[in-house]
Design a protein around this motif. Structure first.
Motif, PDB file in Angstrom:
ATOM      1  N   CYS A  27       5.223  -1.058   5.107  1.00 50.19           N
ATOM      2  CA  CYS A  27       5.644  -0.538   3.804  1.00 50.19           C
ATOM      3  C   CYS A  27       6.639   0.606   3.999  1.00 50.19           C
ATOM      4  N   CYS A  50       0.838  -1.209   0.000  1.00 49.15           N
ATOM      5  CA  CYS A  50       0.000   0.000   0.000  1.00 49.15           C
ATOM      6  C   CYS A  50       0.867   1.251   0.000  1.00 49.15           C
ATOM      7  N   CYS A  65       1.583   2.009   4.988  1.00 46.93           N
ATOM      8  CA  CYS A  65       1.455   1.445   6.332  1.00 46.93           C
ATOM      9  C   CYS A  65       2.834   1.359   7.007  1.00 46.93           C
ATOM     10  N   CYS A  75       3.032  -5.944   4.325  1.00 44.42           N
ATOM     11  CA  CYS A  75       2.045  -4.860   4.243  1.00 44.42           C
ATOM     12  C   CYS A  75       0.823  -5.160   5.114  1.00 44.42           C
TER      13      CYS A  75
END
Ligand SMILES: [Zn+2]
Ligand SMILES: [Zn+2]
Length: 364
Positions: A94, A88, A91, A102
């Motif tokens: 990430c 994404c 987050c 993720c």
């Protein structure tokens, strides 16, 4: 469109279902080829619970035919390979650059990212395996689970990069970072195990021991040039065999690509002090593990990988490039092709160990 729908454990058939439409942030691709993975088998057999009915398939590759609103990085005509990792980019995991972890995409819900289903049959909702459902003529997939690759890459060869092949390659290259000149043992010589060996050789490992309970599979790893030694785990003492080829010391790296009781203990016992042991696959399985604390006190690292710990956008095009240069023999591990109608047989062949890597090729 035609799709392989699973309506309960063991109930798999090709059905005509509604043509899906991509929504915000999603793309629709015409599937050209899709690999058949053990995870599909875990769901179709009921070993791992998923909501039914569901369209299986999570190793899809194809060509984009339509993009939904807000899609910026892909357009119709692009050749793409999907991924089980869809970062994404915002987050916690990430942002610390571990996209395989993720937090923004729960696994195996059967739903899309917005919590709804995209597939249907005359009003009946149909679920999608891991945001993809690529045992079908078309798949609607969130953009972040799709990577553009060069147009001339053979999709039936590179589709495994969506899951199994990348999991193996990445385990050796990105997770363990196998060092040149090292010794490696891989327990399990199926598609993922062979990919792990390929990755280890690519990194310059000079001793690679292929282990399998089916002797012909371990031998095939040597024939393909991925392994230097084959061990038949049904008759040979695996730990002893590894010691024999590592001057009695044990391997620098061990990978457990099987994950049944005993294989992880075997992997640990086959390594030297200071070695790295990596658990691969069996995304939702569990095994009991009895480990001597002394094995860990002697500086061994026990870890695992999800999806080869790659960042798809960064690493999948690299794997494709290496394949096209002939430096990764992705074609070597593909041994059986099926049509979409033959998907039930493909799963049955995999279940009975009759195939190393099967791919469903769609004739469009
Ligand atoms: Zn994320
Ligand atoms: Zn898979």
């Amino acid at each position: 469109m035609r799709a392989v729908v699973c309506r309960g454990p063991g109930k798999i058939a090709v059905e005509e279902i509604d043509d899906p439409k991509p929504l915000e942030g999603e793309v629709k691709l015409r599937i050209a080829a899709v690999g058949v993975c053990h995870t599909d088998l875990n769901f179709s057999s009921g070993n791992v619970p998923v909501p039914f009915p569901i369209v299986l398939g999570h190793e899809g590759a194809g060509v984009i035919v339509e993009v939904g609103p807000g899609v910026r990085g892909l357009r119709p005509g692009d050749h793409v390979v999907c991924s089980i990792i869809g970062p994404c980019e915002e987050c916690f995991q990430c942002l610390r650059d571990d996209p395989a972890l993720c937090e923004g995409a729960p696994m195996f819900t059967g739903k899309m990212l917005d919590g709804t289903t995209r597939l249907s049959k005359g009003g009946e909702p149909i679920h999608t395996l891991h945001y993809q459902g690529s045992f079908a003529e078309y798949a609607v997939v969130p953009e972040r689970f799709v990577t553009k690759i060069r147009d001339d890459a053979p999709l039936e060869i590179v589709c495994g990069l969506a899951c199994g092949v990348t999991t193996g390659l990445g385990a050796a290259i990105h997770r363990a970072k196998v060092e040149p000149g090292s010794s490696v043992v891989v327990i399990g010589s199926g598609g993922v195990g062979l990919s792990t060996m390929m990755g280890a050789r690519f990194r310059g490992a000079t001793t690679v021991v292929a282990v399998d309970r089916i002797a012909r599979k371990a031998r095939k790893a040597v024939e393909l040039g991925f392994a230097t030694h084959a061990v038949d785990a049904s008759v040979d003492d695996v730990v002893r065999a590894v010691q024999d080829v590592t001057r009695g010391r044990g391997a620098d790296y061990a990978f457990d690509a099987v994950g049944v009781p005993g294989t992880l203990e075997q992997a640990i016992a086959a390594t030297r002090p200071g070695a790295t042991v990596v658990v691969i696959g069996r995304a939702m399985g569990s095994v009991e593990l009895r480990v001597e604390t002394s094995a860990l006190l002697r500086h061994r690292t026990l870890t695992g990988t999800f999806g080869g710990s790659v960042h798809p956008r960064r690493h999948l095009p690299e794997f494709v490039e290496l394949c096209m240069q002939g430096r990764l023999d992705l074609a070597g591990i593909l041994d059986t092709r099926y049509t979409l109608d033959e998907a039930p047989r493909a799963l049955d062949d995999l279940h009975h160990g009759r195939v190393t890597r099967g791919v469903i090729v769609l004739e469009n």
